[in-house]
Every structure is written in C-alpha cells, then in structure tokens.
Motif scaffolding. Structure first.
Motif, PDB file in Angstrom:
ATOM      1  N   PRO A   1       0.889  -1.256   0.055  1.00 10.34           N
ATOM      2  CA  PRO A   1       0.107  -0.062  -0.020  1.00 10.34           C
ATOM      3  C   PRO A   1       0.768   1.363  -0.129  1.00 10.34           C
ATOM      4  CG  PRO A   1       0.254  -0.902   2.305  1.00 10.34           C
ATOM      5  CD  PRO A   1       1.033  -1.787   1.398  1.00 10.34           C
ATOM      6  N   LEU A   2       0.199   2.330  -0.422  1.00  7.46           N
ATOM      7  CA  LEU A   2       1.006   3.614  -0.163  1.00  7.46           C
ATOM      8  C   LEU A   2       0.644   4.023   1.504  1.00  7.46           C
ATOM      9  CD1 LEU A   2       2.323   6.321  -1.468  1.00  7.46           C
ATOM     10  CD2 LEU A   2       0.055   7.288  -1.737  1.00  7.46           C
ATOM     11  N   SER A   3       1.440   4.337   1.938  1.00 10.54           N
ATOM     12  CA  SER A   3       1.123   4.946   3.564  1.00 10.54           C
ATOM     13  C   SER A   3       1.624   6.294   3.869  1.00 10.54           C
ATOM     14  CB  SER A   3       1.312   3.836   4.639  1.00 10.54           C
ATOM     15  OG  SER A   3       2.650   3.556   4.605  1.00 10.54           O
ATOM     16  N   LEU A   4       0.863   6.914   4.518  1.00 10.69           N
ATOM     17  CA  LEU A   4       1.483   8.353   5.058  1.00 10.69           C
ATOM     18  C   LEU A   4       1.606   8.232   6.367  1.00 10.69           C
ATOM     19  CD1 LEU A   4      -1.169  10.214   2.940  1.00 10.69           C
ATOM     20  CD2 LEU A   4       1.063   9.797   2.473  1.00 10.69           C
ATOM     21  N   GLN A   5       2.597   9.000   7.023  1.00 12.19           N
ATOM     22  CA  GLN A   5       2.958   8.840   8.295  1.00 12.19           C
ATOM     23  C   GLN A   5       2.383   9.718   9.263  1.00 12.19           C
ATOM     24  OE1 GLN A   5       7.222  10.001   9.049  1.00 12.19           O
ATOM     25  NE2 GLN A   5       7.488   8.054  10.090  1.00 12.19           N
ATOM     26  N   ASP A   6       2.144   9.543  10.424  1.00 14.76           N
ATOM     27  CA  ASP A   6       1.898  10.246  11.525  1.00 14.76           C
ATOM     28  C   ASP A   6       3.064  10.115  12.582  1.00 14.76           C
ATOM     29  OD1 ASP A   6       0.779  11.263  13.848  1.00 14.76           O
ATOM     30  OD2 ASP A   6      -0.131   9.420  14.640  1.00 14.76           O
ATOM     31  N   HIS A   7       3.633  11.582  12.302  1.00 18.43           N
ATOM     32  CA  HIS A   7       4.804  11.535  13.132  1.00 18.43           C
ATOM     33  C   HIS A   7       4.525  12.517  14.366  1.00 18.43           C
ATOM     34  CE1 HIS A   7       9.092  12.058  14.461  1.00 18.43           C
ATOM     35  NE2 HIS A   7       9.435  10.888  13.725  1.00 18.43           N
ATOM     36  N   GLY A   8       3.090  12.809  14.674  1.00 21.86           N
ATOM     37  CA  GLY A   8       3.014  13.660  15.875  1.00 21.86           C
ATOM     38  C   GLY A   8       2.607  14.996  15.191  1.00 21.86           C
ATOM     39  N   ASN A   9       2.827  15.322  14.148  1.00 29.10           N
ATOM     40  CA  ASN A   9       2.629  16.882  13.642  1.00 29.10           C
ATOM     41  C   ASN A   9       1.421  16.927  12.516  1.00 29.10           C
ATOM     42  OD1 ASN A   9       6.180  16.796  13.135  1.00 29.10           O
ATOM     43  ND2 ASN A   9       5.059  17.817  14.946  1.00 29.10           N
ATOM     44  N   PRO A  10       0.560  17.818  12.788  1.00 28.18           N
ATOM     45  CA  PRO A  10      -0.583  18.000  11.762  1.00 28.18           C
ATOM     46  C   PRO A  10      -0.167  18.258  10.260  1.00 28.18           C
ATOM     47  CG  PRO A  10      -0.542  19.778  13.346  1.00 28.18           C
ATOM     48  CD  PRO A  10       0.681  18.898  13.591  1.00 28.18           C
ATOM     49  N   VAL A  11       0.395  17.618   9.572  1.00 31.45           N
ATOM     50  CA  VAL A  11       0.959  17.754   8.165  1.00 31.45           C
ATOM     51  C   VAL A  11      -0.461  17.468   7.238  1.00 31.45           C
ATOM     52  CG1 VAL A  11       2.452  16.844   6.325  1.00 31.45           C
ATOM     53  CG2 VAL A  11       3.183  17.397   8.590  1.00 31.45           C
ATOM     54  N   ARG A  12      -0.589  18.367   6.295  1.00 36.27           N
ATOM     55  CA  ARG A  12      -1.750  18.164   5.379  1.00 36.27           C
ATOM     56  C   ARG A  12      -1.452  17.585   4.027  1.00 36.27           C
ATOM     57  NH1 ARG A  12      -6.018  23.207   6.433  1.00 36.27           N
ATOM     58  NH2 ARG A  12      -6.124  22.963   8.658  1.00 36.27           N
ATOM     59  N   TYR A  13      -2.198  16.816   3.395  1.00 35.89           N
ATOM     60  CA  TYR A  13      -2.060  16.347   2.085  1.00 35.89           C
ATOM     61  C   TYR A  13      -3.351  16.689   1.291  1.00 35.89           C
ATOM     62  CZ  TYR A  13       1.696  13.430   3.977  1.00 35.89           C
ATOM     63  OH  TYR A  13       2.950  13.153   4.564  1.00 35.89           O
ATOM     64  N   ARG A  14      -3.286  16.664   0.016  1.00 34.87           N
ATOM     65  CA  ARG A  14      -4.254  16.746  -0.959  1.00 34.87           C
ATOM     66  C   ARG A  14      -3.703  16.236  -2.392  1.00 34.87           C
ATOM     67  NH1 ARG A  14      -4.393  23.557  -2.116  1.00 34.87           N
ATOM     68  NH2 ARG A  14      -2.490  23.316  -3.651  1.00 34.87           N
ATOM     69  N   ASN A  15      -4.848  16.153  -3.062  1.00 33.33           N
ATOM     70  CA  ASN A  15      -4.523  16.036  -4.641  1.00 33.33           C
ATOM     71  C   ASN A  15      -3.412  14.704  -4.933  1.00 33.33           C
ATOM     72  OD1 ASN A  15      -4.836  15.702  -7.627  1.00 33.33           O
ATOM     73  ND2 ASN A  15      -3.092  17.377  -7.517  1.00 33.33           N
ATOM     74  N   ILE A  16      -3.809  13.723  -4.205  1.00 36.46           N
ATOM     75  CA  ILE A  16      -2.921  12.281  -4.440  1.00 36.46           C
ATOM     76  C   ILE A  16      -3.429  11.399  -5.302  1.00 36.46           C
ATOM     77  CG2 ILE A  16      -2.046  10.281  -3.098  1.00 36.46           C
ATOM     78  CD1 ILE A  16      -2.835  11.970  -0.285  1.00 36.46           C
ATOM     79  N   TRP A  17      -2.759  11.275  -6.342  1.00 37.18           N
ATOM     80  CA  TRP A  17      -2.956  10.307  -7.501  1.00 37.18           C
ATOM     81  C   TRP A  17      -1.731   9.605  -7.966  1.00 37.18           C
ATOM     82  CZ3 TRP A  17      -0.200  11.287 -11.912  1.00 37.18           C
ATOM     83  CH2 TRP A  17       0.226  12.641 -12.132  1.00 37.18           C
TER      84      TRP A  17
END
Ligand code: MG
Length: 347
Positions: A229-245
């Motif tokens: 899978p593609l995974s995105l990390q939670d490292h304790g900081n509120p990072v935002r993501y958008r437009n993922i393809w």
C-alpha cells in the motif's frame, strides 16, 4: 564449414565484449509489430490527474484509506485536505501497488513548532516500506538523510527545494519496486526518482532496503513481494495532504518472437550477392554481408535462406531475385520504416 556470417558474428561479439557491444531493447528498430503506446489524456491543470490515474484523495473523503490496524482512518478532512491527527497512526491506502508514478501535495503546519525532526514531520511510504521524508525543511537543519525529500536514512535530496511552512508543495515520484528471483534472492533494488516542487531531488537511487531510523534493513522481509500500500506517516505533527493520485506502471513489453538464427551460407553463395543494385549496394565487411541502404546506411544482414535475409537491427527483410539465366537479377527490400522497394542489379 561454418558460414562466414556466424564466424563474423563471433568476432564482433568478442570485440564487443571488450569495447563497444551494441545494447539491445530486444526489439529491432522501427518494428511495426511493436505495440502502440496507450493513449492517456493529460490534465489541463498543472498537477492534475491524467486519465489513467487512480485518484486516492480528491479533497472530499477518506474512502480509499484505512488506519494501519485496518480500522476506519482517524485522520480528518479539513478545507479539501486530509490532516494527520497526532497519535492516530499511519493512514494506509486500501489498494496495493508496485511500480508507479505518484503525485502528492503536502503542507507542513503554518505555525512553526519544534525543530529538526520534530517540525512538520510525516512521510510518504511506497509499498508501505520506502519513506520519502516529509518535513518542514525551510530553515530547519537536521541530518541531511532525514530532511525533506530524503529517502529516509539513506539518501539526502540533491537540493533543498522546500517552501515555507504552510505553503503547498508537491512530490512527483517514480517508483520501481524491488525484483526477486524465484528463490527470493534480490535481483534489483527498489529505485526512486523524486521531484520536489518540480525540482529533481532523487535521481534514480536504489534503496538499500526498507527505510528505517538509526539502522539499515536488507530486503529479507520483502522477498517475493510485488506490491504494497501507499502509506502516510503520523509523526505527531498535523501535516496536510491533498490531490493524491497514482498511475500503475506496466512492465516493459518484450518481443513476441526470438531473432532468427543465421542461415548456413557458403562463401560462394555470399560472394554472388555482392554488387550494386541501383542506389543500393551489397558489400562484405569483416566477413559479413552488409546492405548499404541508399548506398550509405549500413544494415547488417542475417541469413534466413540462400537468397533471403533480415536485418540485425532494423525490422524488415531483403529478398534477392534470380533471373532466367540463374544469376541474381535484383532485390526486394522491405523495411518497416520505409515500405517496400525494388531494385535491379546494375553491375
Ligand atoms: Mg517521516
């Protein structure tokens, strides 16, 4: 007696192994049976998904994602972006992928907190194992192999192309998965090419193994794996993501047929073909027959029969015609790149 072409070929191979062996795609040049590229409609918007992309997040919902424990994701959707919720865990795509092209946009928190690895830390994990680091690296020094765009712990980015905290940024990643033999031995490592805000920062680097903190991993635990899978990390900081393809990348297509084996041509049979045919010529070079197309483009001939040949590198064939007197009277040239042409012998 070995035919002159095969002997010549051996000599070429021996020389070639030392100096300038011709590399091959497995295809001859201009082969009309080679598959056409699939038509893909590119987006009119910079960074927009092309027609064959799988859209993993379009700003509306997390239906393509789960938490790393398989439960519903705890990340939140805010203003068309998905935001990491500290201590909620990684978010993981439901679909799995191997070779792919990935576009992802991210923004580290506008309000700067912490320093080094503690500022705007997240990460994009290909196959769930290879982290392209997400970090607020704008005037925030840390170990270089952990800064934004690093292949974490292995390769620093070539340059720091980071924008300011809170500004939207892009990663465009080309990922080639690792390959394994049937026995599970590593054949080729995972390879990553990354553009950060359009700037090349990883130039086809081979990962040492799944990325890790403090230590290296080999490929042992991944043996035989073809997707993840593609995974995105939670490292304790509120990072935002958008437009993922993401676009799945297909394996390179190999030719349907093997190259023909040289026909056993006697020296006399070879010699009687040498001569001028209108603007074309047949010559002998290093004991091989060579077709001089238009008199100046050498195409090495491979025998199929005493008067029928194909070309070593270019798709097509060359067939000699025999006159009533039993002598060679002309030739028919078939080149995928140039159509069918006839030429009479002129000497
Ligand atoms: Mg990280």
């Amino acid at each position: 007696m070995r035919n002159i072409i095969s002997v010549g070929c051996l000599a070429v191979l021996l020389l070639g192994s030392i100096a300038n062996a011709q590399l091959s795609t497995g295809w001859k040049s201009h082969d009309l049976s080679r598959p056409q590229p699939k038509v893909v409609t590119a987006s009119m918007k910079p960074g927009g998904a092309p027609s064959d992309a799988i859209v993993l997040f379009d700003g509306t919902d997390l239906s393509q994602w789960v938490s790393s424990n398989g439960a519903d994701p705890k990340w939140k959707v805010v203003d068309g972006a998905m935001e990491s919720v500290p201590r909620s865990g990684y978010i993981v795509s439901k679909q799995k992928f191997g070779d792919c092209q990935l576009h992802v946009e991210f923004a580290t928190p506008k309000t700067v907190k912490g320093s080094g690895q503690g500022r705007g830390n997240s990460g994009v994990f290909l196959m769930g194992e290879f982290e392209v680091q997400v970090l607020d690296s704008f005037e925030n020094p840390t170990y270089s192999d952990g800064s934004a765009g690093s292949i974490y712990g292995q390769y620093p980015p070539l340059v720091n192309a980071s924008r300011k905290p809170g500004e939207w940024q892009t990663y465009d990643i080309v990922f080639k998965r690792p390959r394994f033999s049937e026995k599970g031995e590593l054949v080729s490592a995972a390879r990553l090419t990354v553009f950060h805000n359009g700037v090349l920062i990883q130039d086809g680097n081979d990962a040492l193994g799944p990325t890790n903190w403090i230590r290296f991993n080999d490929y042992g635990k991944m043996a035989g794996k073809t997707e993840g899978p593609l995974s995105l990390q939670d490292h304790g900081n509120p990072v935002r993501y958008r437009n993922i393809w993401l676009r799945n990348l297909e394996e390179t297509k190999k030719p349907k047929t093997e190259a023909a084996v040289d026909f056993e041509l006697t020296p006399a049979d070879a010699e009687r073909l040498v001569g001028q045919y209108g603007g074309h010529r047949i010559i002998k070079s290093d004991e091989r027959l060579v077709f001089m197309f238009n008199g100046n483009t050498p195409l090495t001939m491979v025998g199929l029969a005493a008067t029928k040949f194909e070309f070593k590198e270019s798709a097509g064939s060359l067939e000699f015609e025999i006159g009533d007197d039993g002598k060679i009277s002309g030739m028919v040239i078939r080149l995928d790149a140039a159509g069918v042409r006839k030429a009479n012998r002129t000497n």
